[in-house]
Design an enzyme around this catalytic site. Structure first.
Site, mmCIF file in Angstrom:
data_model
loop_
_atom_site.group_PDB
_atom_site.id
_atom_site.type_symbol
_atom_site.label_atom_id
_atom_site.label_comp_id
_atom_site.label_asym_id
_atom_site.label_seq_id
_atom_site.Cartn_x
_atom_site.Cartn_y
_atom_site.Cartn_z
ATOM 1 C CG HIS B 61 19.055 15.887 -13.945
ATOM 2 N ND1 HIS B 61 18.819 14.448 -14.755
ATOM 3 C CD2 HIS B 61 19.131 15.994 -15.007
ATOM 4 C CE1 HIS B 61 19.177 14.369 -15.433
ATOM 5 N NE2 HIS B 61 19.341 15.317 -15.614
ATOM 6 N NE ARG B 322 23.765 17.411 -24.316
ATOM 7 C CZ ARG B 322 24.019 16.297 -25.038
ATOM 8 N NH1 ARG B 322 23.559 17.277 -26.425
ATOM 9 N NH2 ARG B 322 24.396 15.197 -24.790
#
Lengths: 418, 480
Positions: B61, B322
């Site tokens: 990202h 996550r």
């Protein structure tokens, strides 16, 4: 080391890709007919295809008129191809196309590029694994397909688990039962989403009576559980009930998909039913000089039917080698649900009839003496009742007599069930 | 150069021990390996990168949509630059494809200018808003109804497995001890050092770094801290066969709205296309299974984004957890009194930020009294090429001429050769399972899932394991 991609270039008359029964049979016929350079490639270390790891008997009935085990059957076809003069190479992989009828190869001796006057794709089929069937749950060890199971047990003598559940109740599922039992595993259940088994009654009765294996019908696998190793599976019945079955091994059998990657990467259209390359009764694809045979075309028929494909394909390949123009049948033949596929799925009205004068079909559910209708552009070409029940995962046939009545420039031909 | 999987831990006091060998723990180990320190990296499972790090969306990202001013925004931005350079140096598969945030309704379309502005506040100026025609010109297979998109050219795809392995390999070669199968239990903190109980004996260390991912809150509590609680957030993903790769050229990201984040469609560096993730808050830190509902919802959303995708075969389905917390930012805290640094709440951006997190943690450790001494050069590593952007061994005449094992394809779907599997089995950080082989080579990761090569790869793995056991036995006997 600087990457280099140098290739040696060669030409052959016929390049057959895949040394299973279909590929070996076509190569043997062509070599015997005097074709100078017939080369058969297989990416595995040993030729023979799937029968190589099917230790049960029953192979060869239709093409050799006797029965033998899978490995013996594979050896028979390998010997026949070599005896006829075909060149058989194993441990080499066709990785893609460089040009029409020109294939790139990787093998331990390096990279090659082979151009052939005719290419015969005989790459076979595989069973859909658990992931492709979207079976939810964890990803433990002990979940495999029949192909992997057979190779593990028969070729590598590896241990499998102790308690197995088999998904499927067709011919190959019973082969998985035999292999598991030979490996010392107990088969605790067979599961099918159909209302009953799909094998020969005697075969199923044997499994039930000799081994006492319960068959769970109208059920699917709802979830796998277990960390590291499979611990249990949850089955869901059509009516919503669920039940957990403790097991450390699950074998997904059947649900075949052609290994169509090489065909597709040549830009050859797939048939929506078979998911194999669309091909006509002469085994011709839309790509000039590229033929397809065996279970790449019809996932799946027994090995002897695949070998017969190879035999039947030899004559059209020979015609192509003499320079006859490439005019494959282009009219699609399609099936509608609950039918799954038909082969051949391209026809040329006035052209050659399919092998043995009939189309081969599959259904997704049991159809008791169904009435089949063949329609083109609203005109009924054929309408008739099958003499017996059509069973999922088993072939049934439609005579090809209607073929002459189809309009060459009409729309697709549709086969439906009342 | 030590990797242990069994036996007693060394009886010494380490300078630093890191708990957790995921992408963050291995990055910290690698960063610390640049100093002459005694470092132990301990991992509960049998492999590095075996938790959250192995099952994510594999995206590098830019940090364009991070909350400006947060620690996460800074570390993602820095980590992005660092990892691009490191990937080039080590051969980690990375492809700078760029992303489109596709707007499917008026609300999403209206949100695009604000997202561009937020990207600018995060120091990322390269975004642009595209109209529908421009979107379809770039991605012609996109489903009907796209109104526009925000283009983010810097978003990239990366191999998460090779990244973690590169960090671990370089750290171990530079002298870090990696102890696998070594879950951290009770922790006793004394005036001079910590004592961490493990099934393999007591690990002693002056400084302690908690990079335990999903379990970082539990370790944190053992040190008397309660800054955060980890709530596992499950993400299920579907990986489609390589024929789907021709349908999409960029990462297709959802536009975040009040109703949630939606799912993405992204190519992978192995030539597949992935669809996901779901976002489900759970209690169970081991619930890495997929669910029928989750897969159905992904397929429904995928059908809208890229309708032709659903007609392709599914290669794999997986689910990762996550390490979400109640906070909107990373939870990286130093406790100088206890010579302790906690690295918690590292969410899906952790792969991108990993190298910057590592540098930040080393700074915090010096605040905690660690004197790392002078920096030294460490040996660069070169990882096997498992991405599609560069020639793989089966495509290389030079490699095959030097060693025919690179011309023998074993895994046909992924075109993995005998030579590559052999190399993985004898690598610095070898695999402990067939899954470990898959993450190192791609073998068994293709469309057939082992129908053709499963038994053969297992045979190679078992032969290598048996050979290693024999060597270990010989060594033991030689010592006697």
């Amino acid at each position: 080391m600087t990457p280099t991609t140098d290739r040696t270039h060669r030409t052959v008359d016929v390049l057959v890709i895949g040394a299973g029964p279909a590929g070996l049979a076509v190569a043997a016929r062509l070599a015997a007919a005097g074709v100078d350079r017939v080369e058969v490639l297989d990416r595995e270390q040993h030729a023979g295809g799937v029968p190589r790891h099917c230790h049960h008997t029953g192979f060869g009935l239709r093409d050799l008129r006797r029965v033998m085990t899978g490995p013996d059957y594979a050896r028979h076809h390998i010997a026949a191809a070599i005896r006829a003069g075909a060149v058989l190479r194993t441990g080499v992989t066709a990785t893609g196309w460089a040009a029409p009828r020109t294939v790139d190869i990787t093998g331990p001796t390096g990279l090659e590029r082979i151009t052939a006057t005719a290419v015969v794709l005989a790459t076979g089929a595989r069973e859909r694994p658990r992931s492709a069937r979207l079976v939810p749950g964890t990803r433990p060890a002990g979940v495999l397909t029949t192909g992997q199971l057979q190779q593990a047990v028969h070729l590598h003598h590896q241990s499998v688990g102790r308690r197995a559940v088999i998904v499927g109740a067709e011919r190959v599922s019973h082969s998985a039962v035999d292999t598991l039992r030979r490996a010392g595993a107990e088969v605790v259940a067979m599961v099918t989403d159909q209302p009953r088994h799909q094998t020969h009654p005697a075969c199923h009765l044997g499994t039930l009576l000799r081994h006492g294996i319960p068959l769970v019908t109208d059920a699917t696998v709802a979830e796998l559980t277990g960390r590291g190793r499979l611990e249990s599976v949850r089955l869901r019945h059509r009516d919503g009930r669920t039940a957990a079955v403790a097991c450390d091994t699950m074998v997904f059998t059947g649900d075949w998909i052609p290994d169509h990657e090489l065909a597709r990467s040549a830009g050859i259209a797939l048939d929506p039913g078979t998911r194999g390359p669309a091909a006509d009764a002469d085994f011709r694809t839309a790509a000039p000089g590229v033929f397809a045979v065996g279970n790449l075309l019809h996932p799946v028929e027994t090995a002897d039917i695949a070998a017969l494909d190879g035999r039947f394909a030899a004559a059209p390949v020979l015609r192509h080698l003499t320079g006859v123009p490439w005019t494959p049948g282009a009219l699609p033949v399609r099936v509608e649900a609950p039918l799954l596929w038909v082969w051949p799925n391209r026809i040329a009205p006035g052209g050659p009839p399919p092998p043995r004068g009939r189309f081969t079909l599959r259904t997704t559910r049991f159809l008791t003496r169904p009435v089949l209708t063949v329609v083109q552009d609203g005109h009924t070409l054929h309408r008739g009742r099958l003499p017996r029940t059509a069973v999922p995962n088993r072939p049934f046939h439609l005579p090809a007599g209607w073929l002459a009545g189809a309009a060459a420039h009409g729309g697709p031909v549709h086969i439906t069930v009342d | 150069m030590t990797v242990t999987t069994t036996g007693d831990l060394p009886d010494e006091v380490h300078d630093v021990a890191i708990v957790g060998a995921g992408v963050v723990g291995t990055a910290i180990a690698r960063e610390l390996a640049r100093y002459r320190l005694r470092i132990a990296l301990v991992e509960a499972s049998d492999d590095v990168g075996n938790g959250t790090s192995k099952a994510n969306t594999a995206i590098l990202h830019t940090g364009f949509d991070a909350t400006p001013g947060t620690l996460e925004a800074r570390l993602v931005r820095e980590g992005y630059q660092r990892l691009i350079a490191y990937a080039a140096e080590t051969g980690i598969p990375l492809e700078p494809l760029g992303a489109l945030l596709v707007a499917w309704d008026g609300e999403q379309l209206a949100a695009l200018p604000a997202l561009a502005e937020k990207a600018a506040r995060n120091g990322y100026d390269e975004t642009s808003v595209l109209d529908a025609d421009a979107v379809y010109a770039r991605e012609p297979h996109l489903g009907p109804g796209a109104l526009g998109a925000l283009e983010v050219p810097g978003e990239s795809i990366i191999c998460p497995w090779t990244t973690t392995l590169a960090y671990a390999t370089q750290a171990v070669r530079a002298g870090v001890d990696l102890h696998l199968n070594c879950p951290a239990g009770a922790i006793t903190t004394g005036g001079d050092h910590h004592e961490i109980a493990t099934p393999r004996g007591v690990l002693r260390t002056r400084h302690l770094v908690n990079a335990a991912g999903l379990y970082s809150d539990e370790i944190n509590r053992r040190l008397g801290h309660e800054e955060f609680t980890v709530t596992p957030r499950r993400g299920q993903l579907i990986v489609f066969d390589k024929f789907a790769r021709g349908l999409v050229d960029r990462i297709l990201l959802p536009v975040p709205t009040a109703l949630g984040k939606g799912v993405l469609v992204a190519p992978t560096v192995y030539g597949n296309v992935m669809l996901g993730p779901t976002a489900e808050d759970l209690d169970d830190k081991t619930a890495t299974g997929s669910s029928a509902d989750g897969l159905a919802s992904l397929r429904e959303k995928g059908e809208r984004i890229l309708p032709e995708l659903l007609a392709e075969e599914v290669t794999a389905v997986y689910a990762g957890l996550r390490a979400a917390t109640e906070h909107g930012d990373y939870q990286i805290h130093a406790d100088p009194g206890r010579r302790y640094v906690a690295v918690g709440g590292i969410r899906s951006t952790g792969l991108t930020a990993s190298m910057a997190i590592a540098a930040h943690v080393v700074e915090l450790l010096t605040d905690c009294g660690l004197d790392p001494g002078p920096e030294r050069e460490i040996e660069p590593v070169r990882m096997p090429t498992i991405g599609e952007a560069f020639p793989r061994p089966y495509q290389r005449a030079d490699l095959i001429a030097a060693d025919p094992a690179y011309g023998t394809v074993v895994c046909h779907c992924e075109r993995v050769t005998r030579g590559e599997i052999r190399d993985a089995l004898t690598a610095t950080v070898p695999p402990a399972s067939l899954d470990g082989i898959r993450r190192r080579t791609r073998a068994l990761g293709g469309r057939c899932q082992g129908f053709f090569c499963g038994a053969e790869v297992r045979a190679q793995f078992e032969a290598a394991t048996a050979a290693q056991d024999r060597t270990a036995q010989d060594r033991t006997e030689a010592r006697r």
